[in-house]
Design an enzyme around this catalytic site. Structure first.
Site, PDB file in Angstrom:
ATOM      1  CE  LYS A   1      -2.251  -1.058   3.782  1.00  0.00           C
ATOM      2  NZ  LYS A   1      -1.505  -2.311   4.094  1.00  0.00           N
TER       3      LYS A   1
ATOM      4  NE  ARG B   1      -4.949  -0.896   9.589  1.00  0.00           N
ATOM      5  CZ  ARG B   1      -3.858  -0.432   8.970  1.00  0.00           C
ATOM      6  NH1 ARG B   1      -3.834   0.779   8.483  1.00  0.00           N
ATOM      7  NH2 ARG B   1      -2.819  -1.191   8.847  1.00  0.00           N
TER       8      ARG B   1
ATOM      9  NE  ARG C   1       7.689  -2.685   6.195  1.00  0.00           N
ATOM     10  CZ  ARG C   1       6.388  -2.436   6.348  1.00  0.00           C
ATOM     11  NH1 ARG C   1       5.719  -1.790   5.406  1.00  0.00           N
ATOM     12  NH2 ARG C   1       5.760  -2.829   7.435  1.00  0.00           N
TER      13      ARG C   1
ATOM     14  NE  ARG D   1       5.993  -0.479  10.072  1.00  0.00           N
ATOM     15  CZ  ARG D   1       4.906  -0.374   9.314  1.00  0.00           C
ATOM     16  NH1 ARG D   1       4.955   0.313   8.166  1.00  0.00           N
ATOM     17  NH2 ARG D   1       3.778  -0.942   9.656  1.00  0.00           N
TER      18      ARG D   1
ATOM     19  NE  ARG E   1       1.600  -4.861  10.948  1.00  0.00           N
ATOM     20  CZ  ARG E   1       2.668  -4.705  10.159  1.00  0.00           C
ATOM     21  NH1 ARG E   1       3.820  -5.270  10.467  1.00  0.00           N
ATOM     22  NH2 ARG E   1       2.580  -3.975   9.076  1.00  0.00           N
TER      23      ARG E   1
HETATM   24  P1  AP5 Z   1       4.844  -1.620   1.818  1.00  0.00           P
HETATM   25  O1  AP5 Z   1       4.523  -0.778   0.634  1.00  0.00           O
HETATM   26  O2  AP5 Z   1       5.627  -1.030   2.927  1.00  0.00           O
HETATM   27  O3  AP5 Z   1       3.480  -2.329   2.338  1.00  0.00           O
HETATM   28  P2  AP5 Z   1       2.250  -1.725   3.120  1.00  0.00           P
HETATM   29  O4  AP5 Z   1       1.024  -2.402   2.590  1.00  0.00           O
HETATM   30  O5  AP5 Z   1       2.264  -0.246   3.133  1.00  0.00           O
HETATM   31  O6  AP5 Z   1       2.604  -2.319   4.548  1.00  0.00           O
HETATM   32  P3  AP5 Z   1       2.413  -1.709   5.977  1.00  0.00           P
HETATM   33  O7  AP5 Z   1       3.105  -2.692   6.895  1.00  0.00           O
HETATM   34  O8  AP5 Z   1       2.889  -0.295   6.061  1.00  0.00           O
HETATM   35  O9  AP5 Z   1       0.884  -1.805   6.132  1.00  0.00           O
HETATM   36  P4  AP5 Z   1       0.094  -1.800   7.416  1.00  0.00           P
HETATM   37  O10 AP5 Z   1      -1.282  -1.606   6.903  1.00  0.00           O
HETATM   38  O11 AP5 Z   1       0.292  -2.995   8.289  1.00  0.00           O
HETATM   39  O12 AP5 Z   1       0.781  -0.644   8.258  1.00  0.00           O
HETATM   40  P5  AP5 Z   1       0.385   0.857   8.571  1.00  0.00           P
HETATM   41  O13 AP5 Z   1       1.630   1.636   8.555  1.00  0.00           O
HETATM   42  O14 AP5 Z   1      -0.764   1.311   7.768  1.00  0.00           O
HETATM   43  O15 AP5 Z   1       5.590  -2.945   1.274  1.00  0.00           O
HETATM   44  C1  AP5 Z   1       6.025  -3.952   2.190  1.00  0.00           C
HETATM   45  C2  AP5 Z   1       7.373  -4.551   1.683  1.00  0.00           C
HETATM   46  O16 AP5 Z   1       7.141  -5.204   0.434  1.00  0.00           O
HETATM   47  C3  AP5 Z   1       8.470  -3.489   1.426  1.00  0.00           C
HETATM   48  O17 AP5 Z   1       9.708  -4.001   1.814  1.00  0.00           O
HETATM   49  C4  AP5 Z   1       8.411  -3.253  -0.100  1.00  0.00           C
HETATM   50  O18 AP5 Z   1       9.681  -2.893  -0.613  1.00  0.00           O
HETATM   51  C5  AP5 Z   1       7.977  -4.641  -0.602  1.00  0.00           C
HETATM   52  N1  AP5 Z   1       7.142  -4.558  -1.806  1.00  0.00           N
HETATM   53  C6  AP5 Z   1       6.194  -3.642  -2.112  1.00  0.00           C
HETATM   54  N2  AP5 Z   1       5.642  -3.911  -3.314  1.00  0.00           N
HETATM   55  C7  AP5 Z   1       6.274  -5.043  -3.773  1.00  0.00           C
HETATM   56  C8  AP5 Z   1       6.151  -5.826  -4.964  1.00  0.00           C
HETATM   57  N3  AP5 Z   1       5.257  -5.524  -5.929  1.00  0.00           N
HETATM   58  N4  AP5 Z   1       6.954  -6.926  -5.081  1.00  0.00           N
HETATM   59  C9  AP5 Z   1       7.839  -7.258  -4.105  1.00  0.00           C
HETATM   60  N5  AP5 Z   1       8.012  -6.536  -2.968  1.00  0.00           N
HETATM   61  C10 AP5 Z   1       7.228  -5.445  -2.808  1.00  0.00           C
HETATM   62  O19 AP5 Z   1      -0.147   0.691  10.069  1.00  0.00           O
HETATM   63  C11 AP5 Z   1       0.712   0.343  11.125  1.00  0.00           C
HETATM   64  C12 AP5 Z   1      -0.078   0.327  12.412  1.00  0.00           C
HETATM   65  O20 AP5 Z   1      -0.626   1.646  12.672  1.00  0.00           O
HETATM   66  C13 AP5 Z   1      -1.295  -0.601  12.472  1.00  0.00           C
HETATM   67  O21 AP5 Z   1      -0.934  -1.929  12.801  1.00  0.00           O
HETATM   68  C14 AP5 Z   1      -2.135   0.090  13.540  1.00  0.00           C
HETATM   69  O22 AP5 Z   1      -1.661  -0.191  14.829  1.00  0.00           O
HETATM   70  C15 AP5 Z   1      -1.913   1.562  13.249  1.00  0.00           C
HETATM   71  N6  AP5 Z   1      -2.907   2.108  12.318  1.00  0.00           N
HETATM   72  C16 AP5 Z   1      -2.679   2.619  11.071  1.00  0.00           C
HETATM   73  N7  AP5 Z   1      -3.829   2.998  10.497  1.00  0.00           N
HETATM   74  C17 AP5 Z   1      -4.811   2.731  11.388  1.00  0.00           C
HETATM   75  C18 AP5 Z   1      -6.222   2.882  11.356  1.00  0.00           C
HETATM   76  N8  AP5 Z   1      -6.875   3.381  10.296  1.00  0.00           N
HETATM   77  N9  AP5 Z   1      -6.931   2.505  12.451  1.00  0.00           N
HETATM   78  C19 AP5 Z   1      -6.309   2.006  13.535  1.00  0.00           C
HETATM   79  N10 AP5 Z   1      -4.980   1.824  13.627  1.00  0.00           N
HETATM   80  C20 AP5 Z   1      -4.230   2.178  12.559  1.00  0.00           C
END
Ligand code: AP5
Length: 217
Positions: A13, A88, A127, A160, A171
């Site tokens: 994402k 979410r 990552r 992270r 997660r």
């Molecule tokens: P990356 O692009 O970093 O993936 P991502 O989907 O953004 O992963 P996140 O871990 O950031 O998502 P998340 O939803 O768990 O975390 P968030 O920060 O929103 O890619 C991942 C890896 O894959 C990288 O190494 C990249 O290089 C590689 N990659 C990418 N594309 C690729 C491809 N095509 N092929 C191969 N490799 C590839 O949330 C974190 C925390 O914050 C949550 O757990 C929660 O506690 C809190 N939080 C955030 N939003 C909310 C909400 N709305 N409500 C409540 N709590 C929330």
């Protein structure tokens, strides 16, 4: 363009959000990034969020919704926005509708990046993120030239806290329990577009843009 990007943790994402937002010239709003910068700055919000994030749990809806309401009130969202990681939960989706209604605007599309659990674990455990510029690498799929050093700015790369194996599993469970119901929610509202998130990053981006340019099937 008012877009929402959903998908499991590690679906890509953040990687795609930057590219899609640049393509449409709209701000990319990541709730995860906002929480992480609050954690780094040791704000009250950051201290609260850290406890939930480290356990792989969601930050409570009321806190998250207030933060997004505030962010969507800024002028730069007038031409549109891309929300990465929000909503979410169904209550967050309902709150987003209310916020947008208050500005007399509506969502255009919800893009779901589809990636299976096994791939998610592989992606998240490899990552690495730059401490300074935030660029994301993967030790296998997109490795930095020098191990542990950012190619763009030369700063240190880190892993992270929530990318530990046991937290990744939690997660994923939280995604399946609390976020997947949003897929049906947005499908019923004719907003959902599903894109396969595997393949090269540029291929996924091209698929996403193509899906966004087509009428909903
Ligand atoms: P990356 O692009 O970093 O993936 P991502 O989907 O953004 O992963 P996140 O871990 O950031 O998502 P998340 O939803 O768990 O975390 P968030 O920060 O929103 O890619 C991942 C890896 O894959 C990288 O190494 C990249 O290089 C590689 N990659 C990418 N594309 C690729 C491809 N095509 N092929 C191969 N490799 C590839 O949330 C974190 C925390 O914050 C949550 O757990 C929660 O506690 C809190 N939080 C955030 N939003 C909310 C909400 N709305 N409500 C409540 N709590 C929330």
């Amino acid at each position: 363009m008012r877009l929402v990007l959903v998908g499991p943790p590690g679906a890509g994402k953040g990687t795609q959000a930057k590219r899609i937002a640049t393509h449409y010239g709209i701000p990319n709003i990541s709730t995860g990034d906002i929480f992480r910068s609050n954690v780094a700055e040791m704000t009250e919000l950051g201290e609260l969020a850290k406890n939930f994030m480290d356990e792989g749990e969601l930050v409570p809806d009321d806190v998250t919704i207030a933060m997004v309401r505030d962010r969507l009130g800024r002028d730069d969202t007038e031409p549109g926005f891309l929300l990465d990681g929000f909503p979410r939960t169904v209550p967050q989706a309902e709150a987003l509708n209310e916020i947008l209604d208050s500005y007399d605007v509506a969502l255009d599309s919800v893009l779901k990046l589809q990636v299976d659990d096994e791939e998610v674990v592989h992606r998240l455990s490899g990552r690495r993120i730059c401490r300074s510029c935030g660029h994301t690498f993967h030790i296998e799929f997109d490795p930095p030239t020098r191990e542990g050093v950012c190619d763009l700015c030369g700063s240190e790369l880190y892993q992270r806290d929530d990318d530990r194996p046991e937290t990744i599993r939690r997660r994923l469970d939280v995604y399946h329990e609390q976020t997947r119901p949003l897929v049906e929610y947005y499908k019923a509202r004719d907003l959902l577009r599903i894109v396969i998130g595997t393949g090269a990053v540029d291929e996924v981006k091209a698929r996403a843009i193509e899906a966004l340019e087509q009428p909903v099937a």
